[in-house]
Structures are given as structure tokens and as C-alpha cells.
Design an enzyme around this catalytic site. Structure first.
Site, PDB file in Angstrom:
ATOM      1  CG  ASP A 133      37.328 -11.892 -26.040  1.00 59.07           C
ATOM      2  OD1 ASP A 133      36.991 -13.158 -25.502  1.00 59.07           O
ATOM      3  OD2 ASP A 133      36.521 -11.562 -27.227  1.00 59.07           O
ATOM      4  CG  ASP A 184      36.281 -16.992 -29.899  1.00 59.41           C
ATOM      5  OD1 ASP A 184      37.125 -17.283 -30.830  1.00 59.41           O
ATOM      6  OD2 ASP A 184      35.690 -17.762 -29.069  1.00 59.41           O
ATOM      7  CB  SER A 195      38.878 -17.569 -24.611  1.00 58.27           C
ATOM      8  OG  SER A 195      37.843 -18.330 -25.479  1.00 58.27           O
TER       9      SER A 195
HETATM   10  N1  MG7 Z   1      29.220 -20.456 -27.167  1.00 55.08           N
HETATM   11  C1  MG7 Z   1      28.956 -20.877 -25.831  1.00 55.08           C
HETATM   12  N2  MG7 Z   1      29.076 -22.336 -25.996  1.00 55.08           N
HETATM   13  C2  MG7 Z   1      28.912 -22.829 -26.924  1.00 55.08           C
HETATM   14  C3  MG7 Z   1      28.725 -24.112 -27.711  1.00 55.08           C
HETATM   15  O1  MG7 Z   1      28.790 -25.099 -26.975  1.00 55.08           O
HETATM   16  N3  MG7 Z   1      29.145 -24.108 -29.090  1.00 55.08           N
HETATM   17  C4  MG7 Z   1      29.319 -22.828 -29.876  1.00 55.08           C
HETATM   18  N4  MG7 Z   1      29.360 -22.903 -31.133  1.00 55.08           N
HETATM   19  N5  MG7 Z   1      29.263 -21.911 -29.473  1.00 55.08           N
HETATM   20  C5  MG7 Z   1      29.116 -21.752 -27.817  1.00 55.08           C
HETATM   21  O2  MG7 Z   1      33.814 -17.876 -27.330  1.00 55.08           O
HETATM   22  C6  MG7 Z   1      32.602 -17.713 -26.538  1.00 55.08           C
HETATM   23  C7  MG7 Z   1      31.129 -17.803 -27.054  1.00 55.08           C
HETATM   24  O3  MG7 Z   1      31.037 -19.159 -27.670  1.00 55.08           O
HETATM   25  C8  MG7 Z   1      29.595 -19.334 -27.537  1.00 55.08           C
HETATM   26  C9  MG7 Z   1      28.770 -23.198 -24.671  1.00 55.08           C
HETATM   27  C10 MG7 Z   1      28.966 -18.060 -26.708  1.00 55.08           C
HETATM   28  O4  MG7 Z   1      28.146 -17.236 -27.614  1.00 55.08           O
HETATM   29  C11 MG7 Z   1      30.125 -17.438 -26.248  1.00 55.08           C
HETATM   30  O5  MG7 Z   1      30.056 -16.167 -26.088  1.00 55.08           O
HETATM   31 MG    MG Z   2      34.891 -12.134 -28.312  1.00 56.36          MG
END
Ligand code: MG7
Ligand code: MG
Length: 311
Positions: free
Chosen positions: A55, A57, A171
Site C-alpha cells: 500500500d 498512504d 493505492s
Molecule cells: N479518499 C478517497 N477518496 C478521497 C477524496 O476524494 N479525497 C480525500 N481527501 N480522500 C479520499 O488513500 C486512499 C484513501 O483516501 C480516502 C475518493 C479514503 O479514505 C481512502 O482510504
Molecule cells: Mg494506507
């Protein structure tokens, strides 16, 4: 010396208790025999049979920095870009506030979560339309956060590239930012493949949502590789080290042949006491508040036959 080390390693099986780093207080292993067996198999198989699935992040990036500096997610990097229209950023935050609690709730079924995540990524893609965007902006923000990578990431990824071990970075975030972060931190090597969500453009500069298929929290696994060159590259590598920080990351190697051996490393940080048992049931090795790549690096060195287990 290393010849002695090799002789020792090759002549008798490794015992987990001899690998110091796996005996630290913050390293939790539910089934020690299983981990010991897999490690011995990986060591006798050598690096030619190894692949890494990780992964991005909070797995390649830190969950916590020593000076308290923030570590943004890949979506977070994007949403920091200055030229984005304010109503886009506002809409993105609103979606986050609605869907993030669903993603992490212990009380919502997997099926309901999948439905909600498809909605989130779809709406997020729909917001990414009708304005221009210069990808160079991402590099600038990514450069600012180059410090976010886990300690010893450089040594790990440099060694993996030198040994030609394929690294799949999976990711559900924003791939453009994942690549920019890796590149700005000097970690983007040719052995690396990033499968993620990438921005799509219309008429070159106009944003037009995400490219298909959408990768969300619950569909990121190796079935996504079918029909790609990367699949051909890794499908014979049946020794897999998987790394993730979220429980759903444990499924990233689903879709590889059933005969493969997968060693799963989970980085646990938030609510560690509460989640420890579930992480231990899900990952082979659970590391609590370990902001380094030292464990994967140690495993790699053992597999390479370069080190004594006690080093
Ligand atoms: N995650 C998913 N989406 C978004 C988004 O549009 N904006 C932000 N700030 N966060 C988002 O790394 C993946 C993680 O990013 C988040 C569409 C979700 O929590 C997902 O696990
Ligand atoms: Mg992660």
C-alpha cells in the site's frame, strides 16, 4: 564474515527467536511457527521468487513523524494544490465527511461499504471536471512532503531495485500524487509499478475525472493485474511480502495463484490497543508504531543471505 553467515543460514533452519527485530515488544506475531516456516521457504527460494506488494498512504509514508509534522495522504496532496477552485475543495471535504466514517465503521457490512466507496470515488471523479489543472503543481506539493517516507525506505527500495525484485504499489488514492511523492523522495525505481487512480484530461489541460477502472479500498487486489504486462512479470514469483496499514490491505495479494506464499506485514498505529487482536488475526507480523522499513529490510537481507539472523 558473509561466507560464514551463508554457511550457517544454509545449513540449518532459521529460528524466529534468533531474528532480534522480530522479538521486539512492538512486533506482534500470532502464529510464530507459520512465520518461521514461510521465512525459511523464502530464504531457500531466494530473491528470484520474491515480489513485494505494498500500500502507499501511511504504509510507505509514515503514520507519525518524530517532530509532529503532518503527513498528507495522496488525495490530501492533490487537495493542497493552490489553483483548485474553492468549490471543488469544499465538495471534496463534504464527501470525505460523509464517506470516511462508512469506510472505517466496524458496524457496516462489507457489501454496504463497497457500494458506498464506489459512490465516493465516482462523485469525487465527477467533481474533478470542467476546470484546468497543471500536473506540475503536484510535484511542488510532493517535494514539500518528501520527509514523510518511513525511515530506511531508501535502503529498502534501492536494494529491491538492485535485486530486480518487482514492487507493486497498490493505492486507492491518487496515483499522480503517489508517483510524485515517490519521485520527489528519490524512491521511484524502474522495478516499481503503481496501480492506482490517475487523473484523466480532455483537450490536454481540462480535467475529466479519473481513468478507469476505479481502485477503491475494497477492490485493490492482484485480480486488477489480469491482462497486464506486470501480471506476466510477477505471476511466477510465488513468494510475496505484503505491506499495509489498513485491514483491507491484507487482501492486496488476492488473485495470485493459490500455491503462492504471502507474508503479510501490518503497520498499526491508531487505536492500537483496540485493534491489535484483529490486526494479529489479519497480518502475520504486526508492527505497533514502527515508523521505519527496518522489518522488511531485515527480511530482505535474510532472503538475500547477506546477514546473520542476529544482526
Ligand atoms: N479518499 C478517497 N477518496 C478521497 C477524496 O476524494 N479525497 C480525500 N481527501 N480522500 C479520499 O488513500 C486512499 C484513501 O483516501 C480516502 C475518493 C479514503 O479514505 C481512502 O482510504
Ligand atoms: Mg494506507
Amino acid at each position: 564474515d558473509s561466507e560464514v553467515a551463508n554457511a550457517i543460514i544454509n545449513s540449518k533452519p532459521l529460528r524466529l527467536e534468533d531474528v532480534a527485530i522480530l522479538n521486539n515488544d512492538n512486533c506482534k506475531i500470532k502464529d510464530k511457527q507459520r512465520v518461521e516456516r514461510i521465512l525459511n521457504e523464502f530464504m531457500s527460494g531466494g530473491h528470484e521468487r520474491l515480489q513485494i506488494v505494498s500500500d502507499f498512504d501511511f504504509t510507505i509514508t509514515k503514520q507519525r513523524t518524530s517532530n509532529g509534522a503532518t503527513v498528507p495522504s495522496s488525495f490530501g496532496i492533490f487537495e493542497e494544490c493552490k489553483s483548485l477552485p474553492p468549490n471543488f475543495v469544499k465538495a471534496a471535504r463534504e464527501l470525505h465527511d460523509i464517506y470516511r466514517p462508512i469506510e472505517v465503521s466496524p458496524h457496516i457490512s462489507r457489501a454496504e461499504k463497497v457500494k458506498a466507496m464506489i459512490e465516493w470515488w465516482t462523485k469525487s471523479g465527477e467533481n474533478l471536471m470542467g476546470f484546468t489543472f497543471d500536473l506540475k503543481e503536484i510535484d511542488e506539493i510532493a517535494k514539500k512532503y518528501a520527509y514523510s517516507m518511513r525511515d530506511n525506505s531508501h535502503e529498502l527500495f534501492r536494494n529491491l531495485d538492485a535485486l530486480n525484485i518487482p514492487v507493486l504499489v497498490f493505492s486507492a488514492g491518487l496515483g499522480n500524487c503517489v508517483i510524485a511523492m515517490l519521485r520527489q523522495a528519490g524512491l521511484f525505481y524502474p522495478n516499481m509499478k503503481v496501480i492506482s487512480n490517475f487523473l484523466q484530461f480532455k483537450d490536454e489541460t481540462m480535467l475529466n475525472g479519473f481513468q478507469e477502472p476505479i481502485i477503491h479500498t475494497f477492490n485493490k487486489n492482484e485480480t486488477m493485474l489480469e491482462g497486464t504486462d506486470y501480471y506476466d512479470l510477477v505471476h511466477s514469483r510465488d513468494h510475496i511480502i505484503l505491506m499495509g496499514d489498513s485491514l483491507a490491505d491484507s487482501g492486496m495479494a488476492d488473485g495470485v495463484p493459490a500455491s503462492s506464499h504471502v507474508l503479510k506485514i501490518g503497520f498499526l498505529f491508531h487505536h492500537a490497543d483496540e485493534y491489535l487482536e484483529e490486526y494479529m488475526n489479519t497480518f502475520d507480523i504486526v508492527l505497533i508504531d514502527d515508523q521505519t522499513m527496518n522489518v522488511p529490510l531485515t527480511l530482505l537481507k535474510l532472503i538475500e543471505g547477506k546477514t546473520l539472523p542476529t544482526e
